[in-house]
Design a protein around this motif. Sequence first.
Motif, mmCIF file in Angstrom:
data_model
loop_
_atom_site.group_PDB
_atom_site.id
_atom_site.type_symbol
_atom_site.label_atom_id
_atom_site.label_comp_id
_atom_site.label_asym_id
_atom_site.label_seq_id
_atom_site.Cartn_x
_atom_site.Cartn_y
_atom_site.Cartn_z
ATOM 1 N N THR A 131 0.886 -1.188 0.205
ATOM 2 C CA THR A 131 0.068 0.021 0.145
ATOM 3 C C THR A 131 0.952 1.269 0.089
ATOM 4 O O THR A 131 0.720 2.103 -0.877
ATOM 5 N N SER A 132 1.967 1.152 0.928
ATOM 6 C CA SER A 132 2.705 2.355 0.817
ATOM 7 C C SER A 132 3.717 2.511 -0.289
ATOM 8 O O SER A 132 3.783 3.750 -0.996
ATOM 9 N N CYS A 135 1.099 4.539 -2.531
ATOM 10 C CA CYS A 135 1.262 5.699 -2.169
ATOM 11 C C CYS A 135 2.328 6.510 -2.875
ATOM 12 O O CYS A 135 2.232 7.852 -3.147
ATOM 13 N N HIS A 136 3.726 6.140 -2.509
ATOM 14 C CA HIS A 136 4.800 6.644 -3.043
ATOM 15 C C HIS A 136 4.681 6.863 -4.578
ATOM 16 O O HIS A 136 5.306 7.923 -5.118
ATOM 17 N N GLU A 140 -1.011 9.188 -2.416
ATOM 18 C CA GLU A 140 -2.045 8.777 -1.442
ATOM 19 C C GLU A 140 -3.393 8.669 -1.707
ATOM 20 O O GLU A 140 -4.252 8.068 -1.404
ATOM 21 N N HIS A 161 0.565 5.207 8.460
ATOM 22 C CA HIS A 161 0.632 6.424 8.796
ATOM 23 C C HIS A 161 2.004 6.970 9.451
ATOM 24 O O HIS A 161 2.504 8.138 9.096
ATOM 25 N N TYR A 165 2.005 8.254 5.170
ATOM 26 C CA TYR A 165 0.776 8.125 4.040
ATOM 27 C C TYR A 165 -0.298 8.050 4.604
ATOM 28 O O TYR A 165 -0.651 7.561 5.504
ATOM 29 N N GLN A 166 -1.276 8.596 3.709
ATOM 30 C CA GLN A 166 -2.753 8.735 4.394
ATOM 31 C C GLN A 166 -3.841 8.188 3.055
ATOM 32 O O GLN A 166 -4.443 9.132 2.628
ATOM 33 N N PRO A 167 -3.669 7.089 2.880
ATOM 34 C CA PRO A 167 -4.449 6.696 1.747
ATOM 35 C C PRO A 167 -5.835 6.312 2.216
ATOM 36 O O PRO A 167 -6.101 6.334 3.425
#
Length: 380
Positions: A131-132, A135-136, A140, A161, A165-167
């Motif tokens: 997931t991160s 986001c990168h 996000e 978090h 990141y705040q997806p």
Amino acid sequence: MNRPVDTFRAELAAALFDRGTLRDNRWRAAVEQVPRELFLGPAVYRQTGRGWEPLLRDSCPPEEWLRTAYTDATLVTQIDGLNAADAPGPVSGSPTSSSTLPSLVIRMLELAGIREGEKVLEIGTGTGYSTSLLCHRIGEGNVYSIEYDPALATLAADRIHSAGYQPHLVTGDGLNGHPPGADYDRIVLTCALRSVPLPLLWQLADTGSITFGLGGWMQAAGLINLTIAEDGTFTGRFTGEPLSYMLARPHQPPPRPKFFPVAGEPRPTRIDPELTQSWTGRFVAQLSSPSAEMIATADNVILIDVATGSQSWTEPDGTSSWRVHQHGPLRLWDQVEQGIGAWQRAGMPDQSDFGMTISEDDTQTVWIGAPSGTSWTLPA
């Protein structure tokens, strides 16, 4: 002197790039920046002769923990719902959550063809590492991720978090998708499926695609990206590479009791049971008998269907051949023989010559060579 963590990340990214697994420099930058060690928590499991043994971060020298985190390997974090940090010692059971090896994560994300500005739905947040990476790579705000296990979802959210990141994070059954965020340009699953749930297809944009591992109860799988054609069908070809994603929890087999062979009327086998143990051969066996589980030993290939009590098992006949015993309403070995025979007549191609189609009437088939070739219908 301990090496800085940036060195471990850069070395992993370079190794994936040199092997050809990682081709896009933007994904390389994500591997170099996202802290995988953060998503492992305080412990992981290592498989030993005594089962699964917890490896605690605080009991490791810092450099050994980082070396573990940045090895291209799947690191199991949960066995039958028990997190490694909570294990009293070695445990037995099956993995229920893990941090998948980075090369497979990147391979799947690159296969999905994700581009800037696209909205992505990830099924299976897991530890939060993939997931991160998303986001990168795309920002996000474009990332939606669903986790089935509430406890894992909470842990993953904290770690994502902490990584900055705040997806959009959702807890629930990812096989139903997430309609509030639809339509999605790409859907990526970090778990394997026996067939594709239709709600996921309904939530794709008109030019979207879905990337996943097609798996089953014989633990065979294939990686594939399905795209939408103008006539509304979905199609794609398998990459042919080994895949180790766990089945989505709703797609996992029922509990299986200990196997006790029931003697049926034996007959000679029409195929060498060893053919079912190659990567593609087991995949074909699974397509041919999708309700069966397989146990392979040095002398036997055992097929069990829990729902009907059907079983088949092969054994050497004392010469250089094999015989099979079958019991129950389903002739499981007959099904496997038919499938392997069709594969043999097609020239026993590698899995990369197989493809999958979802037709307008939602029938899902896997085929050899072309949609008009030998095919199997997937379980609904």
